[in-house]
Design an enzyme around this catalytic site. Structure first.
Site, mmCIF file in Angstrom:
data_model
loop_
_atom_site.group_PDB
_atom_site.id
_atom_site.type_symbol
_atom_site.label_atom_id
_atom_site.label_comp_id
_atom_site.label_asym_id
_atom_site.label_seq_id
_atom_site.Cartn_x
_atom_site.Cartn_y
_atom_site.Cartn_z
ATOM 1 N N GLY A 246 0.811 -1.211 0.000
ATOM 2 C CA GLY A 246 0.000 0.000 0.000
ATOM 3 C C GLY A 246 0.841 1.255 0.000
ATOM 4 O O GLY A 246 2.073 1.218 0.024
ATOM 5 N N HIS A 287 15.801 3.760 -11.251
ATOM 6 C CA HIS A 287 16.321 2.870 -10.208
ATOM 7 C C HIS A 287 16.052 1.399 -10.543
ATOM 8 O O HIS A 287 16.969 0.565 -10.507
ATOM 9 C CB HIS A 287 15.657 3.228 -8.877
ATOM 10 C CG HIS A 287 16.056 2.330 -7.740
ATOM 11 N ND1 HIS A 287 17.096 2.630 -6.881
ATOM 12 C CD2 HIS A 287 15.552 1.132 -7.311
ATOM 13 C CE1 HIS A 287 17.219 1.658 -5.984
ATOM 14 N NE2 HIS A 287 16.284 0.734 -6.222
ATOM 15 N N GLU A 288 14.815 1.092 -10.879
ATOM 16 C CA GLU A 288 14.449 -0.313 -11.106
ATOM 17 C C GLU A 288 15.111 -0.894 -12.355
ATOM 18 O O GLU A 288 15.394 -2.088 -12.407
ATOM 19 C CB GLU A 288 12.929 -0.467 -11.171
ATOM 20 C CG GLU A 288 12.186 -0.025 -9.904
ATOM 21 C CD GLU A 288 12.627 -0.744 -8.645
ATOM 22 O OE1 GLU A 288 13.177 -1.858 -8.742
ATOM 23 O OE2 GLU A 288 12.424 -0.187 -7.549
ATOM 24 N N HIS A 291 18.271 -2.424 -11.386
ATOM 25 C CA HIS A 291 18.122 -3.799 -10.900
ATOM 26 C C HIS A 291 17.965 -4.780 -12.053
ATOM 27 O O HIS A 291 18.542 -5.869 -12.036
ATOM 28 C CB HIS A 291 16.893 -3.902 -9.990
ATOM 29 C CG HIS A 291 17.083 -3.300 -8.638
ATOM 30 N ND1 HIS A 291 18.255 -3.394 -7.930
ATOM 31 C CD2 HIS A 291 16.216 -2.589 -7.847
ATOM 32 C CE1 HIS A 291 18.120 -2.778 -6.760
ATOM 33 N NE2 HIS A 291 16.885 -2.278 -6.691
ATOM 34 N N HIS A 297 21.763 -2.476 -4.423
ATOM 35 C CA HIS A 297 21.658 -1.143 -3.837
ATOM 36 C C HIS A 297 23.024 -0.555 -3.505
ATOM 37 O O HIS A 297 23.986 -1.278 -3.257
ATOM 38 C CB HIS A 297 20.790 -1.181 -2.582
ATOM 39 C CG HIS A 297 19.339 -1.311 -2.893
ATOM 40 N ND1 HIS A 297 18.442 -1.938 -2.053
ATOM 41 C CD2 HIS A 297 18.615 -0.902 -3.969
ATOM 42 C CE1 HIS A 297 17.236 -1.901 -2.588
ATOM 43 N NE2 HIS A 297 17.318 -1.292 -3.766
#
Length: 332
Positions: A246, A287-288, A291, A297
């Protein structure tokens, strides 16, 4: 002679309004608006009442902190931790050790106590990828010394820099033959941001990684289900084993190569020009994608691969640490 019921009839609308207003207030007091409550709930708020806890105490709610640290990789450091440790409310030596490692990663004083600066950092919204993977990689433990030649018009000299980028466990990466990657969009919830806007945002983010690597990215043709990367919005449990929590908690997550999945949490307020209570769509895309390419990180706050993000802030440039990381992983 007038109608004896006229006065009563004329007052009925007023009486009905008063009764309706009273009932509305009464019902709202008993049944708070579910959408409003959900919208403003913060998954990490439980940490507030734990501020000041230290080793030796037993405090209700510490098991939630342990679950938080487990989710983001810190309990993988301890091969001898038990289910009792994870589920109880005791502030034991293992928890102290995990907090110290967290504090080191985020440049906080490594007290092992749950002090105010640590709680403040932990409550920030963040990427869902762990900071530590299987106890082998952390944001600061594997510092890399780099040698950089700095040139001027009259001379050149060698300087030494220290990087704090990290990789996933086992250093997974795309094979050398796979430098042209395709991507497509697929969400499991109704549109949060139009695909037109998402397409434009992701194209810019991909182009930034292109400029510092050997990769090239292209959107797959319509109907092509074989794209290397799939980007979309999802809510709660969406079938990948990483349930979203959430608004105000985990913002997004992506998987290491060559999985190719990148998911935004649809419960967040996303924007391309964020207000103070909104998250920048492009910042998280940048950012993703890191990955997706294999970067973990970084402990450098200015790096795009730093795990936490502030609402209303745009962070759309790659840091030197990000660049060094992607080039080191692929030997560029």
């Amino acid at each position: 002679m007038g109608n004896p019921n006229a006065a009563a009839n004329s007052s009925s609308p007023v009486l009905q309004f008063v009764v309706a207003a009273f009932l509305t207030l009464f019902l709202l007091a008993i049944f708070p608006h579910p959408i409003l409550s959900e919208k403003h709930s913060k998954p990490f708020e439980f940490l507030q009442h734990l501020a000041g806890c230290h080793k030796g105490q037993t405090v209700k709610g510490l098991h939630e902190l342990k679950q938080y640290l487990k989710k983001f990789g810190y309990q993988d450091l301890n091969t001898n931790h038990t289910h009792e440790h994870v589920d109880d409310d005791k502030f034991d030596e293992l928890l102290e050790s995990e907090i110290k490692t967290y504090q080191l990663n985020y440049h906080l004083k490594a007290t092992g106590d749950l002090d105010a600066p640590t709680v403040k950092q932990m409550m920030m919204s963040r990427c869902g990828a762990p900071d530590i993977v299987n106890g082998t990689t952390s944001m600061r433990s594997n510092k890399k010394k780099n040698h950089v030649v700095v040139q001027s018009s009259s001379s050149s000299h060698l300087i030494h820099t220290v990087s704090h980028y990290s990789f996933f466990n086992g250093n997974p990466k795309w094979p050398a033959s796979k430098t042209h990657l395709t991507y497509r969009f697929n969400s499991s919830v109704p549109t949060v941001i139009s695909v037109k806007i998402l397409r434009r945002v992701c194209k810019r983010a991909f182009s930034r990684w292109e400029s510092v690597s050997h990769f090239r990215f292209k959107e797959a043709k319509a109907g092509d289900d074989e794209a290397d990367i799939v980007i979309g919005f999802h809510k709660g449990d969406h079938g990948d084993g990483n349930t979203f929590d959430g608004s105000g908690g985990v913002l997004a997550h992506a998987f290491a190569p060559t999985n190719g999945r990148f998911h935004y949490d649809a419960d967040e307020d996303w924007s391309t020009n964020p207000k103070p209570d909104m998250m920048d769509l492009e910042t998280i895309a940048l950012h993703e994608i890191g990955h997706l390419l294999g970067l973990g990180h970084s402990s450098v706050p200015g790096a795009i691969m730093y795990p936490t993000f502030a609402y209303g802030v745009k962070k759309r440039k790659l840091h030197g640490d990000d660049v060094q990381g992607i080039r080191a992983l692929y030997g560029l």
